[in-house]
Structure formats: structure tokens, C-alpha cells
Design an enzyme around this catalytic site. Sequence first.
Site, mmCIF file in Angstrom:
data_model
loop_
_atom_site.group_PDB
_atom_site.id
_atom_site.type_symbol
_atom_site.label_atom_id
_atom_site.label_comp_id
_atom_site.label_asym_id
_atom_site.label_seq_id
_atom_site.Cartn_x
_atom_site.Cartn_y
_atom_site.Cartn_z
ATOM 1 N N GLY A 130 0.801 -1.228 0.000
ATOM 2 C CA GLY A 130 0.000 0.000 0.000
ATOM 3 C C GLY A 130 0.828 1.269 0.000
ATOM 4 O O GLY A 130 0.285 2.368 0.108
ATOM 5 N N GLU A 245 20.998 6.058 -7.263
ATOM 6 C CA GLU A 245 20.056 5.086 -7.832
ATOM 7 C C GLU A 245 19.364 5.679 -9.058
ATOM 8 O O GLU A 245 19.244 5.024 -10.106
ATOM 9 C CB GLU A 245 19.005 4.684 -6.791
ATOM 10 C CG GLU A 245 17.982 3.703 -7.331
ATOM 11 C CD GLU A 245 17.020 3.166 -6.283
ATOM 12 O OE1 GLU A 245 16.133 2.384 -6.657
ATOM 13 O OE2 GLU A 245 17.150 3.521 -5.091
ATOM 14 N N ARG A 246 18.932 6.927 -8.970
ATOM 15 C CA ARG A 246 18.236 7.561 -10.096
ATOM 16 C C ARG A 246 19.175 7.811 -11.271
ATOM 17 O O ARG A 246 18.763 7.721 -12.429
ATOM 18 C CB ARG A 246 17.566 8.852 -9.603
ATOM 19 C CG ARG A 246 16.356 8.543 -8.737
ATOM 20 C CD ARG A 246 15.870 9.667 -7.857
ATOM 21 N NE ARG A 246 14.774 9.162 -7.034
ATOM 22 C CZ ARG A 246 14.271 9.799 -5.979
ATOM 23 N NH1 ARG A 246 14.768 10.972 -5.605
ATOM 24 N NH2 ARG A 246 13.270 9.273 -5.290
ATOM 25 N N ARG A 271 15.986 -3.584 -44.835
ATOM 26 C CA ARG A 271 14.600 -3.959 -45.166
ATOM 27 C C ARG A 271 14.115 -3.129 -46.352
ATOM 28 O O ARG A 271 14.217 -1.897 -46.334
ATOM 29 C CB ARG A 271 13.705 -3.705 -43.949
ATOM 30 C CG ARG A 271 12.218 -3.831 -44.217
ATOM 31 C CD ARG A 271 11.739 -5.258 -44.061
ATOM 32 N NE ARG A 271 10.290 -5.273 -43.952
ATOM 33 C CZ ARG A 271 9.462 -5.631 -44.937
ATOM 34 N NH1 ARG A 271 9.950 -5.980 -46.108
ATOM 35 N NH2 ARG A 271 8.162 -5.636 -44.743
#
Length: 382
Positions: A130, A245-246, A271
Site C-alpha cells: 500500500g 540510484e536515479r 529492409r
Amino acid sequence: MARYRYETDEHVLFRETLRKFLLKEAAPFYDEWERNRLVPVSFWRKLGEMGFLCPQVEEQYGGLGLDFSYGVIIGEEMERIGAGLTGVGLHNDIVVPYIESFGMEEQKRRWLPGCITADWITGVAMTEPGTGSDLANIRTTAIKEGDHYVVNGQKTFITNGANGNLFLVVVKTDPNAEPKHRGISLLMIEEGTPGFTKGRKLDKVGMHSQDTAELYFEDCRVPAANLIGNKGKGFGYLMEKLQQERLIVALAAQTASEDMLEMTLDYVKSREAFGKPIGSFQNTQFKLAEIATKVELGKTFLESLIEDHLAGKDVVTKVSMAKYWITETAREISSECMQLHGGYGYMEEYKIARRYRDIPVASIYAGTNEIMKVIIAKNMGL
């Protein structure tokens, strides 16, 4: 092969060695790992043997004593193989630095050598069913009883949740603290601690080989000696370390964007449609010109940001900008590149399909991009 201004011959050699290692030990098996929904621990151990786990750790604990610039190389080369190797960067540059920065000497001696060999594989347990962005409102409690903390609660979306055996767990040591963040502390909890169990491995849209799981704590008795830093200071420690971390998340998204541009350029040149390569159509050229520009802007911004971070500067605002903009851009690029691949882009055998499903979560974890905008606005004085 140097990518950044600050790279030396040592950086180039480190990158070449790592790339060769990954081409032999990871690339041929990556599809199998994706199907198995797990990167084997044997691969982690090989990383450790080669010195690619926590190279920043001081030599006295078995590390190489290198700076974060080597972590940048590891993050980029792992991402080139696939986003499912994200857990290595989390271990190296996100969890282990908490032990290095805030751990007691005895804790460093106990855990750091094993983090380098993969005897310990780490994870960070913040998010609860939560509670995501609203970290101050976590419900997992750790109540002191003698020389132990008794932990009760549940964590979810835990990276390295299946392979991991050492978790940095965010807990409430004072559930009645006001303001609430003052009640938060950090505990290292080892697998095998009575009352600690792992739940199911979660089935995600993408990043299939990256193990993500739930963790449960029921009257889990953790030695008080496992407290990281000071009681009640956990929120501050998290805010300090979330910047790196970010930065790691932005770095991975940038690498993914570069990879997508490269593979799409190759595809449109080979292609053919209506008797000529689809790369000769103006729409294709314009799309790829736009993508190439965004990629170059992202790379330039990241380079200056990494330099500032290495120099110890405050990068909170800029790292929030990078995390938000580069991950959003990567998501746009994945959609454009898939479209340029036509029907083949929707086939699992083409790497662009995997990129398309792996990238969206980068704008959610490590703080949602909405939270990044809140931080940017606040630091603008709004």
C-alpha cells in the site's frame, strides 16, 4: 572505445574486458534466462570472480577501490545485453553503498567480502503493497526487544527478491514518531532469519529475467547489530543514496535508447519496400533524425551529470531531470522504433520487442517521474 571525456586507458580496458566476458557468459544464454524468469546465481559468481561485483569497495574488504565511473561502465554494458541484468547495478551501486557509507566496521567485515564474491546478493526492500512513493507511511515495524528487533510487515516489487539473501529493509522503529519520517530506520536482514519468508516471484510485463519478489516478516527477530547507521535516521540515508540510484536508472534508459537507435538503423537499411530500403523514405529519415538528436542530448546531459556526481557536487535537481526526461524519451523511442520495424517489431525474436516491454517500468521505479517533477519544482522555489 572511450565514451566519456573523463575515461582513461584503464576505463577503456575495463570496458573491453567486461564486454568480452558478457559476450561469452551472458549474451548466448540471455533468451533462456528470460524464459526461465531468472539469471542464475552461477553467473553472479562468475561476475565476482572477474572483479565486476562492487569494484568500488575498498581493497581491505576484497574490492578494487575504484570509483563510480567503473560502475557506469558495468551499468551500460549490462544494459546492452538486456534490462534483466538490472539487479547487478542495484547490488553494486545502490545497496552495497549503504553498508560502505553507514555501516559499522564489524558490519563491513561481515558483509562486504561476500558481496564481492556473490556469497551475498543484496536487495533493498522499501516498497509495500500500500506504500510506494509515500515512503514515510510504510507500515513494516521493527520493535526493540533486548538485543533484537522484532520485525513485522510485508514488502513487494523487490528486485533480486528470489536470488537475494541479504536485504536492506526500511522499517519503522518508532511507529508514533512525528513527523513520521523520523521513525524510519534501516535493518540488514539475512535469508534464513526465523520469521523471514519470501513470497512468489512476480510475473512482470517486461524485464522477465530480473527476479522480483515479495518478502514477508512475521515476528522476525533480527539482531540489533544489523541496524545500519543510527536509529531513526533511515529516511535521511535513503534521500542521500537515492540520487545515485536515479542516475543508474537514467544511465540504463540512455543505453537502451542508443541500442534501439543502432538496431533500427541497421533494420531500415536492409529492409526493402516498394523496391528500395525503407531508410530511403523521408518519414523514416525524419523519425530517425529526431531519435538521434534526443539520444545525443541525453548522452551529453548524462556525461556532465556523471562528472558532477564524481566530483561530489549536489546533483539532486539535475538527476531528477535526467531520470524523468531520459526514461520518458526512451519510452517514446521504443514505440517509434517498433513502428519502424513494422510487423517484425511485434515479434519476440526481434530485440526491439523486448525493449518495448522492458522500458516503461523505468519511469515508475526509483521514484516515479511524477515525484521527479515534484522535486524539480520544489528546488525551483515553487
